[in-house]
Design a protein around this motif. Sequence first.
Motif, mmCIF file in Angstrom:
data_model
loop_
_atom_site.group_PDB
_atom_site.id
_atom_site.type_symbol
_atom_site.label_atom_id
_atom_site.label_comp_id
_atom_site.label_asym_id
_atom_site.label_seq_id
_atom_site.Cartn_x
_atom_site.Cartn_y
_atom_site.Cartn_z
ATOM 1 N N LEU A 37 -7.467 -4.268 -10.161
ATOM 2 C CA LEU A 37 -8.210 -3.270 -9.384
ATOM 3 C C LEU A 37 -7.003 -2.680 -8.470
ATOM 4 O O LEU A 37 -6.567 -1.647 -8.344
ATOM 5 N N GLY A 38 -6.502 -3.648 -7.817
ATOM 6 C CA GLY A 38 -5.347 -3.493 -6.822
ATOM 7 C C GLY A 38 -4.193 -2.507 -7.452
ATOM 8 O O GLY A 38 -3.454 -1.978 -6.499
ATOM 9 N N GLY A 39 -3.825 -2.760 -8.727
ATOM 10 C CA GLY A 39 -2.616 -2.173 -9.298
ATOM 11 C C GLY A 39 -3.052 -0.835 -9.753
ATOM 12 O O GLY A 39 -2.487 -0.073 -10.320
ATOM 13 N N ILE A 40 -4.421 -0.411 -9.689
ATOM 14 C CA ILE A 40 -4.746 1.057 -10.210
ATOM 15 C C ILE A 40 -4.356 2.087 -9.178
ATOM 16 O O ILE A 40 -4.757 2.139 -7.963
ATOM 17 N N ASP A 41 -4.195 3.042 -9.849
ATOM 18 C CA ASP A 41 -3.749 4.240 -8.927
ATOM 19 C C ASP A 41 -4.933 5.213 -8.883
ATOM 20 O O ASP A 41 -5.336 5.792 -10.098
ATOM 21 N N TRP A 42 -5.935 4.812 -7.876
ATOM 22 C CA TRP A 42 -7.182 5.621 -7.658
ATOM 23 C C TRP A 42 -7.163 7.084 -7.822
ATOM 24 O O TRP A 42 -8.070 7.644 -8.434
ATOM 25 N N ASP A 43 -6.260 7.505 -7.122
ATOM 26 C CA ASP A 43 -6.238 9.288 -7.197
ATOM 27 C C ASP A 43 -5.823 9.712 -8.531
ATOM 28 O O ASP A 43 -6.445 10.831 -8.899
ATOM 29 N N ASN A 47 -8.237 11.992 -10.748
ATOM 30 C CA ASN A 47 -7.929 13.140 -11.493
ATOM 31 C C ASN A 47 -8.466 13.123 -12.971
ATOM 32 O O ASN A 47 -8.891 14.215 -13.498
ATOM 33 N N GLU A 48 -8.298 11.852 -13.516
ATOM 34 C CA GLU A 48 -8.858 11.892 -14.933
ATOM 35 C C GLU A 48 -10.394 12.189 -14.942
ATOM 36 O O GLU A 48 -10.814 12.843 -15.878
ATOM 37 N N GLY A 169 -22.654 3.406 -15.513
ATOM 38 C CA GLY A 169 -22.460 2.751 -14.102
ATOM 39 C C GLY A 169 -21.156 1.545 -14.207
ATOM 40 O O GLY A 169 -19.922 1.944 -14.389
ATOM 41 N N GLU A 170 -21.531 0.354 -13.849
ATOM 42 C CA GLU A 170 -20.300 -0.583 -13.699
ATOM 43 C C GLU A 170 -20.078 -1.215 -15.131
ATOM 44 O O GLU A 170 -21.198 -1.357 -15.910
ATOM 45 N N ASN A 171 -18.821 -1.210 -15.408
ATOM 46 C CA ASN A 171 -18.465 -1.983 -16.646
ATOM 47 C C ASN A 171 -18.562 -3.380 -16.542
ATOM 48 O O ASN A 171 -17.846 -3.931 -15.642
ATOM 49 N N ALA A 172 -19.701 -4.288 -17.023
ATOM 50 C CA ALA A 172 -19.959 -5.689 -16.761
ATOM 51 C C ALA A 172 -18.736 -6.473 -17.426
ATOM 52 O O ALA A 172 -18.447 -7.716 -16.876
ATOM 53 N N LEU A 237 -18.433 4.785 -15.024
ATOM 54 C CA LEU A 237 -18.112 5.293 -13.715
ATOM 55 C C LEU A 237 -16.974 4.391 -13.001
ATOM 56 O O LEU A 237 -16.093 4.578 -12.217
ATOM 57 N N SER A 238 -17.210 2.866 -13.079
ATOM 58 C CA SER A 238 -16.359 2.183 -12.341
ATOM 59 C C SER A 238 -14.749 2.045 -12.906
ATOM 60 O O SER A 238 -14.020 1.520 -11.986
ATOM 61 N N TYR A 239 -14.669 2.850 -14.131
ATOM 62 C CA TYR A 239 -13.225 2.765 -14.418
ATOM 63 C C TYR A 239 -12.404 4.078 -13.285
ATOM 64 O O TYR A 239 -11.429 3.962 -13.289
ATOM 65 N N TYR A 240 -13.403 5.133 -12.930
ATOM 66 C CA TYR A 240 -12.706 6.116 -12.265
ATOM 67 C C TYR A 240 -12.759 5.839 -10.892
ATOM 68 O O TYR A 240 -11.995 6.657 -9.836
ATOM 69 N N PHE A 241 -13.834 5.188 -10.218
ATOM 70 C CA PHE A 241 -13.935 4.882 -8.820
ATOM 71 C C PHE A 241 -14.250 3.600 -8.585
ATOM 72 O O PHE A 241 -14.791 3.018 -9.277
#
Length: 385
Positions: A37-43, A47-48, A169-172, A237-241
């Motif tokens: 998650l730390g390596g993810i570009d959340w912005d 946009n995606e 929601g969240e991806n288990a 949604l947990s993929y995007y936020f």
Amino acid sequence: MKYCTHCLMPDTKPHLSFDDSGVCQACRAHQLKNDYLGGIDWDARENEFNALLDQAKSVGGPSYDVLVPVSGGKDSIAQVHRVLGRGLRILAVHVDYGVKTEIGRRNLERVPDMGADLLVYRPSQPLHKRLIRIGLEDFGDPDLLSHTLLHAYPQHVALQYEIPLVLLGENAAVEYSGETDTAAGNTMTRAWFDRYAANQGRDARFISERYDIPFETLRYYDFPDRIAQSSTQAVFLSYYFHWDSATHLEIARKYGFESLDGPAEGTYRNYVGLDEKIHRIHQYLKVLKFGYGRATDHACEDIRNGRLTREQAKLLVKEHDLEDVSDYFLDDVARYIDMTKEELLTVLEQYRNQDIWQRDPTGRWTIPGHLQDGVAAEIATAGAR
Ligand SMILES: [Zn+2]
């Protein structure tokens, strides 16, 4: 019982392994997840997400652009929040699979107030109650098929209404296993469903065959395979936020989400497991079978996220985890599945694992070595000598 040296998860938890330094696989998975998650570009992810919603709107279904499954809990209110204000036609789908509480009803009402249409699905009660009793009496889990229904039913609705996008929601797969590969796909597939919604193959097909219940009557309890060939896409949604309980609670409160005045039974948090009563029985069975419950789950999460020290967490777990299930839950659940409270308690007691639990001299059930590091190991060694 042996406990993880980092969190407080015991080795009685099914399928949990420990490494040489006594750290559990869930803690390692959390590390992997954080690195990921730390390596993810959340912005970029946001946009995606915006592009995905634009696409859903331009494709559009005959009646709706997006479907959001909702429990009425804080996370589902946050899910609806994410798709508001973009002119999308939103269908929220709620599966009413058990014994709703008053606060649960009020929180669910927030969803149409927010501007989504709300569809409430209540399965046929003679069949559904039979499934709950099968789960409870034969497998020690009253939610055995309710869990698959919750995941499968909204997908069926999306197909029937030809809704292009389902926002889960969240991806288990990421949350509990650190399986970032499965997450990269980011869609709910048959493989995901079999692994994370169905309980080790004890799914609708299995129950249908074993109890001679026509599979056709259980179709909504099973994943609709034709979704793979349809134009409907179900994403997490947990993929995007970044998925965060505290953020969701804050969002949900803005829409009038209510929490309890004090901690929920069996844990120290006041905003979980509010909406439905059978779930408490499901959690209590975990306590009887494996010697740990909801407070342990929450404490481990808080330790891993640096919100509690292991010692602080121990005190909270000690105070709440082994709490007996109260009449507030027992009375209504027993009545719902046509049992007396005594009959329900007798069924529950059959699942008490006496390798973990022992009666003390006063006759009270206790767990020897509860939350004591190393003690259980010594007892086991002494016994082996
Ligand atoms: Zn751990």
